[in-house]
Scaffold this motif. Structure first.
Motif, PDB file in Angstrom:
ATOM      1  N   ARG A  55       0.876  -1.175   0.000  1.00 11.58           N
ATOM      2  CA  ARG A  55       0.000   0.000   0.000  1.00 11.58           C
ATOM      3  C   ARG A  55       0.917   1.229   0.000  1.00 11.58           C
ATOM      4  O   ARG A  55       1.745   1.383   0.903  1.00 11.58           O
ATOM      5  CB  ARG A  55      -0.903  -0.006   1.232  1.00 11.58           C
ATOM      6  N   LEU A  56       0.779   2.106  -0.993  1.00 16.34           N
ATOM      7  CA  LEU A  56       1.714   3.225  -1.172  1.00 16.34           C
ATOM      8  C   LEU A  56       1.017   4.546  -0.858  1.00 16.34           C
ATOM      9  O   LEU A  56      -0.027   4.860  -1.451  1.00 16.34           O
ATOM     10  CB  LEU A  56       2.242   3.230  -2.612  1.00 16.34           C
ATOM     11  N   VAL A  57       1.574   5.281   0.067  1.00 14.05           N
ATOM     12  CA  VAL A  57       0.964   6.532   0.533  1.00 14.05           C
ATOM     13  C   VAL A  57       1.902   7.696   0.208  1.00 14.05           C
ATOM     14  O   VAL A  57       3.057   7.705   0.650  1.00 14.05           O
ATOM     15  CB  VAL A  57       0.701   6.468   2.053  1.00 14.05           C
ATOM     16  N   ILE A  58       1.388   8.631  -0.586  1.00 14.97           N
ATOM     17  CA  ILE A  58       2.219   9.766  -1.022  1.00 14.97           C
ATOM     18  C   ILE A  58       1.497  11.061  -0.648  1.00 14.97           C
ATOM     19  O   ILE A  58       0.601  11.528  -1.360  1.00 14.97           O
ATOM     20  CB  ILE A  58       2.469   9.728  -2.549  1.00 14.97           C
ATOM     21  N   GLU A 172       9.084  12.079   4.530  1.00 12.15           N
ATOM     22  CA  GLU A 172       9.396  13.501   4.728  1.00 12.15           C
ATOM     23  C   GLU A 172       8.278  14.428   4.249  1.00 12.15           C
ATOM     24  O   GLU A 172       8.303  15.617   4.526  1.00 12.15           O
ATOM     25  CB  GLU A 172      10.706  13.872   4.023  1.00 12.15           C
ATOM     26  N   ALA A 173       7.291  13.868   3.534  1.00 15.90           N
ATOM     27  CA  ALA A 173       6.270  14.735   2.951  1.00 15.90           C
ATOM     28  C   ALA A 173       5.318  15.292   4.008  1.00 15.90           C
ATOM     29  O   ALA A 173       4.843  16.424   3.885  1.00 15.90           O
ATOM     30  CB  ALA A 173       5.488  13.981   1.878  1.00 15.90           C
ATOM     31  N   ASP A 174       5.019  14.487   5.035  1.00 13.82           N
ATOM     32  CA  ASP A 174       4.041  14.903   6.039  1.00 13.82           C
ATOM     33  C   ASP A 174       4.360  14.176   7.343  1.00 13.82           C
ATOM     34  O   ASP A 174       3.995  13.020   7.525  1.00 13.82           O
ATOM     35  CB  ASP A 174       2.615  14.571   5.555  1.00 13.82           C
ATOM     36  N   ARG A 175       5.055  14.873   8.251  1.00 15.96           N
ATOM     37  CA  ARG A 175       5.529  14.212   9.490  1.00 15.96           C
ATOM     38  C   ARG A 175       4.363  13.731  10.350  1.00 15.96           C
ATOM     39  O   ARG A 175       4.424  12.646  10.922  1.00 15.96           O
ATOM     40  CB  ARG A 175       6.409  15.155  10.321  1.00 15.96           C
ATOM     41  N   ASP A 176       3.306  14.526  10.474  1.00 13.25           N
ATOM     42  CA  ASP A 176       2.181  14.143  11.333  1.00 13.25           C
ATOM     43  C   ASP A 176       1.529  12.869  10.807  1.00 13.25           C
ATOM     44  O   ASP A 176       1.237  11.943  11.567  1.00 13.25           O
ATOM     45  CB  ASP A 176       1.126  15.250  11.390  1.00 13.25           C
ATOM     46  N   LEU A 177       1.299  12.838   9.519  1.00 15.30           N
ATOM     47  CA  LEU A 177       0.667  11.679   8.914  1.00 15.30           C
ATOM     48  C   LEU A 177       1.569  10.451   9.058  1.00 15.30           C
ATOM     49  O   LEU A 177       1.102   9.336   9.316  1.00 15.30           O
ATOM     50  CB  LEU A 177       0.411  11.973   7.430  1.00 15.30           C
ATOM     51  N   THR A 178       2.872  10.667   8.908  1.00 12.92           N
ATOM     52  CA  THR A 178       3.834   9.570   9.059  1.00 12.92           C
ATOM     53  C   THR A 178       3.797   9.033  10.486  1.00 12.92           C
ATOM     54  O   THR A 178       3.802   7.812  10.695  1.00 12.92           O
ATOM     55  CB  THR A 178       5.259  10.054   8.683  1.00 12.92           C
ATOM     56  N   ASP A 179       3.712   9.927  11.468  1.00 11.99           N
ATOM     57  CA  ASP A 179       3.614   9.487  12.868  1.00 11.99           C
ATOM     58  C   ASP A 179       2.361   8.640  13.078  1.00 11.99           C
ATOM     59  O   ASP A 179       2.398   7.598  13.739  1.00 11.99           O
ATOM     60  CB  ASP A 179       3.574  10.694  13.816  1.00 11.99           C
ATOM     61  N   GLN A 180       1.246   9.090  12.517  1.00 20.09           N
ATOM     62  CA  GLN A 180      -0.005   8.327  12.657  1.00 20.09           C
ATOM     63  C   GLN A 180       0.126   6.948  12.021  1.00 20.09           C
ATOM     64  O   GLN A 180      -0.288   5.939  12.582  1.00 20.09           O
ATOM     65  CB  GLN A 180      -1.160   9.062  11.974  1.00 20.09           C
TER      66      GLN A 180
END
Ligand code: GLY
Ligand code: MN
Ligand code: MN
Length: 487
Positions: A55-58, A172-180
């Motif tokens: 699953r690829l999230v960009i 690196e695109a979205d730190r908050d989303l990456t944390d979630q």
């Protein structure tokens, strides 16, 4: 908006009822699919082939705060723009998801669509409200425009819910989303759904690397955009030359150089791909001089490194070094012609099949030979070129070339074996930008050389049997530069 000191929106129910009502029906035209859409679809198919079953999230990424509640102008993450074709008009916080299927992936774009006039947002939310930052498109509009399935950003919760060890994100695109997402992946691992799998940062890194390496060879759409970006950049250089009489009158002439270039960028509906370097005299010896707070002095050279970025986010990256009063002095010309010779020697070897690093080596051969001839090196040019010595690099510490595209330093996450040590391929676009910089206090060179900095930077497209200089039309020889300034 998190700042009660400035909250002046009326709160009463009467006011709310009043502002919610009496708005005309808006007929939204369904746009034509944009020219980039099929190219972006092709790119999605390529990354899908490299990451089957994942699953690829960009993410496009959030707006970045400049100070308090004031943001920088929004720019989506380059990987997001590359895969969606959505450029300067991207909605902040959007996320592209490629959901694995039996034979590839399904692409869905999650975004915050127009809020309409039914909630407080449109008038009371200074960060994203329509009255504050302008209208956002509807889901149907974006779907037609980009040729992508769209869903409300709220539904991204389903993607988070499904997140497991096979999910990859551009971290690196979205730190908050990456944390979630990391939280969900840890949970999935703890629940044993994916034995042994935790936050797979290595998997994310490999995904990000592949997205970078995909961009080495430009498609037809990208090449068209790069040509347009270079052509638009030439107009900015022309304007600076036309404004030189005013520029030299001003105590901060460098700011006027930057401003004149930017005025042309904005007048044509564009932006700049990086902060303009306007470096007069010895400032040219500071490679990334962007403070631009000095005067532009007749008799000196002005090094200008600037590039127009289009709505598609493709950018040019051009440097010209010009004699402020119209003619090179003897020593300025000597340095300039050495740099030009290095640039031409580098360009001459470009064709599919060579190694990227050979371009730098070709330029350095000239730089070493010239500085040795002038008596600046403690050894011969041949000796200096030995990897352990490199005395000539004192006068040019940077590389000669970098890839160019959506990012001014494109393909930056690519592996060394594909970039520096990689093969040059048809369709690549990169800079050739040798320079010579003699610091004002450099005791290894005669006084008349000190404070001279020259860089010549062109944007090169690799063709089937050689190369094309996209910036050939921007004067670069001594005679052509002097004629350009005389006009
Ligand atoms: N403008 C930055 C560079 O030339 O790489
Ligand atoms: Mn460059
Ligand atoms: Mn540059």
């Amino acid at each position: 908006m998190g700042n009660e000191n400035r909250s002046t929106t009326p709160q009463s129910t009467t006011f709310q009822e009043y502002i919610f009502a009496n708005w005309a029906e808006r007929a939204e035209a369904r746009p034509q699919q944009r020219a980039q859409a099929p190219y972006a679809a092709d790119r999605r198919a390529r990354i899908s082939g490299l990451h089957r079953g994942e699953r690829l999230v960009i993410p496009a990424g959030p707006a970045k705060a400049r100070a308090n509640d004031t943001d920088y102008p929004y720019r989506a993450h380059s990987a997001f723009s590359y895969l969606t074709g959505w450029g300067s008009d991207s909605v902040p916080g959007s996320v592209l998801v490629l959901e694995p299927t039996a034979n590839g992936h399904d692409a869905t774009l999650y975004l915050l669509p127009t809020a309409g006039r039914g909630s407080e947002e449109f008038y009371a939310n200074a960060a994203i409200g329509e009255f504050w930052t302008g209208p956002r498109p509807s889901l149907a509009h974006v779907a037609a425009d980009l040729g992508l399935e769209t869903r409300h950003l709220d539904e991204f919760a389903d993607v988070l819910e499904a997140t497991d060890g096979t999910t990859r994100i551009v971290r690196e695109a979205d730190r908050d989303l990456t944390d979630q997402l990391d939280g969900r992946r840890l949970l999935a691992a703890e629940l044993g759904a994916d034995a042994g799998v935790s936050i797979d940062e290595d998997g994310d890194t490999a995904f990000f690397r592949d997205l970078s390496e995909m961009r080495f060879v430009k498609d037809e759409y990208e090449i068209r955009e790069m040509r347009l970006a270079v052509d638009a950049t030439k107009l900015g250089f022309d304007d600076v030359i036309a404004d030189l009489p005013q520029i030299i009158q001003h105590p901060r002439g460098e700011r006027l150089v930057e401003g004149t270039f930017y005025r042309r960028a904005r007048a044509e509906g564009n932006a700049v791909g990086y902060d303009t370097i306007a470096a007069s005299g010895p400032h040219a010896c500071t490679l990334h001089w962007t403070r631009n707070d000095g005067p532009v002095v007749p008799g000196d050279l002005i090094l200008m490194d600037a590039g127009i970025e289009l709505d598609s986010l493709y950018t040019a990256d051009i440097t010209r070094t010009l004699p402020v009063d119209g003619t090179f002095t003897e020593v300025q010309r000597q340095v300039y012609e050495a740099v030009l010779e290095a640039a031409d020697a580098a360009r001459a070897i470009v064709k599919p099949g060579i190694r990227f690093r050979e371009i730098h080596a070709a330029a350095m051969g000239v730089i070493a030979r010239k500085t040795a001839e002038w008596g600046f090196l403690p050894v011969t040019a041949e000796e200096s070129l030995v990897p352990e010595l490199q005395y000539h690099r004192r006068y040019m510490v940077h590389g000669t070339s970098h890839h160019l595209g959506i990012d001014v330093h494109d393909c930056a996450q690519a592996r060394r074996e594909l970039y520096l040590d990689g093969e040059v391929l048809e369709g690549m676009v990169f800079t050739i930008e040798p320079g010579l910089y003699f610091q004002p206090d450099d005791l290894t060179v005669p006084e008349e050389f000190r404070g001279i900095g020259v860089r010549i930077e062109d944007n090169i497209l690799v063709t089937a049997d050689g190369s094309e200089n996209l910036s050939e039309g921007i004067p670069r020889t001594v005679a052509d530069v002097e004629a350009w300034l005389a006009r």
